[in-house]
Design a protein around this motif. Structure first.
Motif, PDB file in Angstrom:
ATOM      1  N   ARG A 227      -5.703   0.430 -11.802  1.00  0.00           N
ATOM      2  CA  ARG A 227      -4.616  -0.096 -12.644  1.00  0.00           C
ATOM      3  C   ARG A 227      -3.276   0.041 -11.938  1.00  0.00           C
ATOM      4  O   ARG A 227      -2.450  -0.873 -11.968  1.00  0.00           O
ATOM      5  CB  ARG A 227      -4.579   0.627 -13.996  1.00  0.00           C
ATOM      6  N   VAL A 228      -3.052   1.175 -11.290  1.00  0.00           N
ATOM      7  CA  VAL A 228      -1.801   1.378 -10.557  1.00  0.00           C
ATOM      8  C   VAL A 228      -1.715   0.395  -9.393  1.00  0.00           C
ATOM      9  O   VAL A 228      -0.646  -0.149  -9.102  1.00  0.00           O
ATOM     10  CB  VAL A 228      -1.685   2.842 -10.067  1.00  0.00           C
ATOM     11  N   LEU A 229      -2.838   0.143  -8.730  1.00  0.00           N
ATOM     12  CA  LEU A 229      -2.865  -0.815  -7.619  1.00  0.00           C
ATOM     13  C   LEU A 229      -2.507  -2.220  -8.101  1.00  0.00           C
ATOM     14  O   LEU A 229      -1.697  -2.908  -7.472  1.00  0.00           O
ATOM     15  CB  LEU A 229      -4.237  -0.807  -6.951  1.00  0.00           C
TER      16      LEU A 229
ATOM     17  N   TYR B  15       0.831  -1.206   0.000  1.00  0.00           N
ATOM     18  CA  TYR B  15       0.000   0.000   0.000  1.00  0.00           C
ATOM     19  C   TYR B  15       0.871   1.264   0.000  1.00  0.00           C
ATOM     20  O   TYR B  15       0.566   2.235  -0.694  1.00  0.00           O
ATOM     21  CB  TYR B  15      -0.951   0.015   1.191  1.00  0.00           C
ATOM     22  N   GLN B  16       1.948   1.243   0.757  1.00  0.00           N
ATOM     23  CA  GLN B  16       2.860   2.396   0.755  1.00  0.00           C
ATOM     24  C   GLN B  16       3.471   2.601  -0.625  1.00  0.00           C
ATOM     25  O   GLN B  16       3.580   3.737  -1.101  1.00  0.00           O
ATOM     26  CB  GLN B  16       3.953   2.210   1.801  1.00  0.00           C
ATOM     27  N   ASN B  17       3.882   1.509  -1.256  1.00  0.00           N
ATOM     28  CA  ASN B  17       4.429   1.625  -2.614  1.00  0.00           C
ATOM     29  C   ASN B  17       3.376   2.165  -3.584  1.00  0.00           C
ATOM     30  O   ASN B  17       3.686   2.982  -4.456  1.00  0.00           O
ATOM     31  CB  ASN B  17       4.942   0.270  -3.096  1.00  0.00           C
TER      32      ASN B  17
ATOM     33  N   LEU C 189       0.780  -4.446  -7.109  1.00  0.00           N
ATOM     34  CA  LEU C 189       0.684  -5.815  -6.606  1.00  0.00           C
ATOM     35  C   LEU C 189       1.554  -6.760  -7.429  1.00  0.00           C
ATOM     36  O   LEU C 189       2.276  -7.606  -6.881  1.00  0.00           O
ATOM     37  CB  LEU C 189      -0.776  -6.276  -6.625  1.00  0.00           C
ATOM     38  N   ILE C 190       1.527  -6.612  -8.732  1.00  0.00           N
ATOM     39  CA  ILE C 190       2.364  -7.448  -9.607  1.00  0.00           C
ATOM     40  C   ILE C 190       3.843  -7.183  -9.325  1.00  0.00           C
ATOM     41  O   ILE C 190       4.654  -8.116  -9.268  1.00  0.00           O
ATOM     42  CB  ILE C 190       2.007  -7.217 -11.083  1.00  0.00           C
TER      43      ILE C 190
ATOM     44  N   GLU D  65     -10.455   6.876 -10.617  1.00  0.00           N
ATOM     45  CA  GLU D  65     -10.617   5.614  -9.891  1.00  0.00           C
ATOM     46  C   GLU D  65     -10.143   4.432 -10.723  1.00  0.00           C
ATOM     47  O   GLU D  65      -9.489   3.523 -10.206  1.00  0.00           O
ATOM     48  CB  GLU D  65     -12.073   5.445  -9.461  1.00  0.00           C
ATOM     49  N   ALA D  66     -10.452   4.423 -12.010  1.00  0.00           N
ATOM     50  CA  ALA D  66      -9.982   3.348 -12.889  1.00  0.00           C
ATOM     51  C   ALA D  66      -8.463   3.358 -12.983  1.00  0.00           C
ATOM     52  O   ALA D  66      -7.809   2.303 -12.945  1.00  0.00           O
ATOM     53  CB  ALA D  66     -10.608   3.491 -14.269  1.00  0.00           C
ATOM     54  N   TRP D  67      -7.900   4.547 -13.084  1.00  0.00           N
ATOM     55  CA  TRP D  67      -6.442   4.673 -13.143  1.00  0.00           C
ATOM     56  C   TRP D  67      -5.809   4.181 -11.847  1.00  0.00           C
ATOM     57  O   TRP D  67      -4.802   3.469 -11.878  1.00  0.00           O
ATOM     58  CB  TRP D  67      -6.073   6.138 -13.405  1.00  0.00           C
TER      59      TRP D  67
END
Length: 152
Positions: free
Chosen positions: A74-76, A48-50, A80-81, A69-71
């Motif tokens: 995608r960043v989230l 989450y910090q990253n 995670l990846i 929100e969609a962006w």
């Protein structure tokens, strides 16, 4: 660049305000998603910090709320990846490290004592001057140049 940004570089530009407000508004959803996907809560907090750092560093965030929100989603997912890749890389490194040969009590030092005894027994069977020469050069590692010519 706006004067406000020069004076206060931490103040977000108008384009980023939408993304920042979505980030704050949906914080619990993002943290819950990461905790659901990652096994350890500490990993979820790190991810989450990253994620927040990636969002805050991005200069061209969408203006519209739905696009923002969609962006952010995608960043989230990308964060995670990235976390999965780092973890897999770390695990490969740890596995390679465990496969590396180690010098421990079962290594060369453990074999040195019986070998030394064997050499000592073999030296007892040689002539005294040969025994002394081998002991000086090989066991005590004395340089040959330092020995008298009669002994070499």
């Amino acid at each position: 660049m706006e004067i406000r940004q020069c004076l206060h570089p931490s103040a977000p530009p108008a384009r980023q305000k939408t993304a920042h407000s979505c980030l704050i508004k949906n914080r619990s959803l993002y943290v819950r998603y990461l905790r659901w996907r990652l096994s350890r809560p500490e990993d979820a907090k790190d991810a989450y910090q990253n994620f927040c750092l990636k969002v805050l560093r991005q200069r061209d965030a969408p203006d519209d709320g739905a696009q923002a929100e969609a962006w952010l989603q995608r960043v989230l997912r990308a964060t995670l990846i990235d976390h999965y890749r780092r973890r897999a890389s770390r695990q490969r490194g740890e596995e390679a490290y465990t496969r590396e040969p180690r010098e421990d009590r079962n290594g060369p030092e453990a074999d040195a004592v019986p070998l030394y005894r064997c050499v000592c027994l073999a030296l007892q069977r040689l002539k005294a001057d040969h025994t002394e020469l081998i002991r000086c050069i090989d066991l005590e590692e004395a340089p040959r140049a330092g020995l008298p010519p009669s002994r070499v």
